[in-house]
Design a protein around this motif. Structure first.
Motif, PDB file in Angstrom:
ATOM      1  N   PHE A  91       0.834  -1.197   0.000  1.00 59.82           N
ATOM      2  CA  PHE A  91       0.000   0.000   0.000  1.00 59.82           C
ATOM      3  C   PHE A  91       0.875   1.256   0.000  1.00 59.82           C
ATOM      4  N   TYR A  92       1.969   1.226   0.748  1.00 65.77           N
ATOM      5  CA  TYR A  92       2.871   2.382   0.762  1.00 65.77           C
ATOM      6  C   TYR A  92       3.598   2.521  -0.573  1.00 65.77           C
ATOM      7  N   GLU A  93       3.887   1.400  -1.216  1.00 66.13           N
ATOM      8  CA  GLU A  93       4.500   1.462  -2.541  1.00 66.13           C
ATOM      9  C   GLU A  93       3.550   2.084  -3.547  1.00 66.13           C
ATOM     10  N   ILE A  94       2.258   1.824  -3.398  1.00 67.91           N
ATOM     11  CA  ILE A  94       1.265   2.459  -4.275  1.00 67.91           C
ATOM     12  C   ILE A  94       1.306   3.978  -4.088  1.00 67.91           C
ATOM     13  N   LEU A  95       1.408   4.430  -2.835  1.00 67.21           N
ATOM     14  CA  LEU A  95       1.504   5.872  -2.563  1.00 67.21           C
ATOM     15  C   LEU A  95       2.700   6.480  -3.283  1.00 67.21           C
ATOM     16  N   ILE A  96       3.841   5.808  -3.183  1.00 63.77           N
ATOM     17  CA  ILE A  96       5.073   6.304  -3.805  1.00 63.77           C
ATOM     18  C   ILE A  96       4.942   6.335  -5.323  1.00 63.77           C
ATOM     19  N   GLU A  97       4.417   5.255  -5.902  1.00 63.52           N
ATOM     20  CA  GLU A  97       4.261   5.190  -7.362  1.00 63.52           C
ATOM     21  C   GLU A  97       3.272   6.222  -7.880  1.00 63.52           C
ATOM     22  N   ALA A  98       2.185   6.463  -7.147  1.00 62.68           N
ATOM     23  CA  ALA A  98       1.208   7.477  -7.570  1.00 62.68           C
ATOM     24  C   ALA A  98       1.866   8.852  -7.604  1.00 62.68           C
ATOM     25  N   ASN A  99       2.700   9.109  -6.623  1.00 62.97           N
ATOM     26  CA  ASN A  99       3.399  10.389  -6.581  1.00 62.97           C
ATOM     27  C   ASN A  99       4.403  10.487  -7.723  1.00 62.97           C
ATOM     28  N   THR A 100       5.159   9.414  -7.952  1.00 64.32           N
ATOM     29  CA  THR A 100       6.184   9.413  -8.992  1.00 64.32           C
ATOM     30  C   THR A 100       5.583   9.503 -10.397  1.00 64.32           C
ATOM     31  N   ARG A 101       4.595   8.669 -10.681  1.00 62.13           N
ATOM     32  CA  ARG A 101       4.033   8.604 -12.037  1.00 62.13           C
ATOM     33  C   ARG A 101       3.063   9.726 -12.363  1.00 62.13           C
ATOM     34  N   PHE A 102       2.238  10.090 -11.382  1.00 62.44           N
ATOM     35  CA  PHE A 102       1.153  11.027 -11.660  1.00 62.44           C
ATOM     36  C   PHE A 102       1.335  12.377 -10.986  1.00 62.44           C
ATOM     37  N   GLY A 103       2.324  12.506 -10.109  1.00 64.67           N
ATOM     38  CA  GLY A 103       2.551  13.765  -9.423  1.00 64.67           C
ATOM     39  C   GLY A 103       1.472  14.115  -8.422  1.00 64.67           C
ATOM     40  N   ILE A 104       0.841  13.086  -7.849  1.00 66.58           N
ATOM     41  CA  ILE A 104      -0.210  13.331  -6.860  1.00 66.58           C
ATOM     42  C   ILE A 104       0.145  12.641  -5.552  1.00 66.58           C
ATOM     43  N   ARG A 105      -0.496  13.091  -4.515  1.00 68.12           N
ATOM     44  CA  ARG A 105      -0.334  12.450  -3.227  1.00 68.12           C
ATOM     45  C   ARG A 105      -1.698  11.921  -2.813  1.00 68.12           C
ATOM     46  N   ILE A 106      -1.784  10.604  -2.647  1.00 67.16           N
ATOM     47  CA  ILE A 106      -3.012   9.996  -2.135  1.00 67.16           C
ATOM     48  C   ILE A 106      -2.852   9.923  -0.622  1.00 67.16           C
ATOM     49  N   PRO A 107      -3.742  10.537   0.130  1.00 65.22           N
ATOM     50  CA  PRO A 107      -3.631  10.455   1.582  1.00 65.22           C
ATOM     51  C   PRO A 107      -3.678   8.993   2.044  1.00 65.22           C
ATOM     52  N   GLU A 108      -2.845   8.675   3.013  1.00 63.69           N
ATOM     53  CA  GLU A 108      -2.755   7.297   3.513  1.00 63.69           C
ATOM     54  C   GLU A 108      -4.114   6.765   3.950  1.00 63.69           C
ATOM     55  N   GLU A 109      -4.880   7.591   4.662  1.00 66.24           N
ATOM     56  CA  GLU A 109      -6.181   7.124   5.144  1.00 66.24           C
ATOM     57  C   GLU A 109      -7.138   6.826   3.989  1.00 66.24           C
ATOM     58  N   THR A 110      -6.995   7.528   2.880  1.00 67.73           N
ATOM     59  CA  THR A 110      -7.809   7.261   1.696  1.00 67.73           C
ATOM     60  C   THR A 110      -7.384   5.948   1.056  1.00 67.73           C
ATOM     61  N   LEU A 111      -6.085   5.770   0.878  1.00 67.70           N
ATOM     62  CA  LEU A 111      -5.577   4.550   0.249  1.00 67.70           C
ATOM     63  C   LEU A 111      -5.983   3.308   1.037  1.00 67.70           C
ATOM     64  N   LEU A 112      -5.938   3.377   2.336  1.00 65.26           N
ATOM     65  CA  LEU A 112      -6.259   2.205   3.159  1.00 65.26           C
ATOM     66  C   LEU A 112      -7.744   1.842   3.104  1.00 65.26           C
ATOM     67  N   GLN A 113      -8.578   2.721   2.551  1.00 63.96           N
ATOM     68  CA  GLN A 113     -10.001   2.415   2.384  1.00 63.96           C
ATOM     69  C   GLN A 113     -10.273   1.651   1.086  1.00 63.96           C
ATOM     70  N   PHE A 114      -9.324   1.670   0.156  1.00 66.45           N
ATOM     71  CA  PHE A 114      -9.514   0.988  -1.119  1.00 66.45           C
ATOM     72  C   PHE A 114      -9.492  -0.521  -0.896  1.00 66.45           C
ATOM     73  N   ARG A 115     -10.451  -1.214  -1.509  1.00 69.76           N
ATOM     74  CA  ARG A 115     -10.530  -2.675  -1.404  1.00 69.76           C
ATOM     75  C   ARG A 115     -10.259  -3.364  -2.736  1.00 69.76           C
ATOM     76  N   THR A 116     -10.569  -2.670  -3.833  1.00 67.18           N
ATOM     77  CA  THR A 116     -10.399  -3.270  -5.162  1.00 67.18           C
ATOM     78  C   THR A 116      -9.561  -2.353  -6.050  1.00 67.18           C
ATOM     79  N   VAL A 117      -9.105  -2.907  -7.158  1.00 68.47           N
ATOM     80  CA  VAL A 117      -8.375  -2.124  -8.156  1.00 68.47           C
ATOM     81  C   VAL A 117      -9.278  -1.004  -8.666  1.00 68.47           C
TER      82      VAL A 117
END
Length: 96
Positions: free
Chosen positions: A50-76
Motif C-alpha cells: 500500500f505504501y509502494e502504491i503511494l510512492i508510485e502514484a506520486n512518482t508517475r502522476f505527481g499526486i499524493r493519495i492520503p494514507e487514510e484514503t488509500l487504506l479504504q480501497f478494497r479493489t483495483v
C-alpha cells in the motif's frame, strides 16, 4: 487495407498504468488485475505494498493519495475511480 488501432483513451491509459504499478508491486499476473480484483486477497498487496502504491502514484502522476484514503480501497476499481475523479493523465497518454 491498413487498419490503424485506436489510440487508448485517457481512462484506458490510466488503467494500463495502474496495472503496471500493481504488477510491479505484487508480481501478480496482469491478466488478473481487473477492476473487480481485491487488492489484498486477489492481487496480494500487503501493508508495505500500500505504501509502494503511494510512492508510485506520486512518482508517475505527481499526486499524493492520503494514507487514510488509500487504506479504504478494497479493489483495483476503487483506486481507478479515485484517480479518475482527480482527472489524472498518465505521462504517456496522448491528448485526443
Amino acid at each position: 487495407m491498413l487498419v490503424l488501432a485506436e489510440r487508448p483513451t485517457n481512462k484506458q491509459a490510466l488503467e494500463g498504468s495502474l496495472i503496471e504499478i500493481l504488477h510491479g508491486i505484487s508480481g501478480a499476473d496482469p491478466a488478473t488485475i481487473t477492476a473487480n480484483a481485491r487488492l489484498i486477497e486477489d492481487i496480494g498487496i500487503d501493508s508495505l505494498g500500500f505504501y509502494e502504491i503511494l510512492i508510485e502514484a506520486n512518482t508517475r502522476f505527481g499526486i499524493r493519495i492520503p494514507e487514510e484514503t488509500l487504506l479504504q480501497f478494497r479493489t483495483v476499481g476503487d483506486i481507478q475511480v479515485h484517480l479518475e475523479s482527480l482527472e489524472i493523465r498518465p505521462p504517456n497518454a496522448e491528448n485526443a
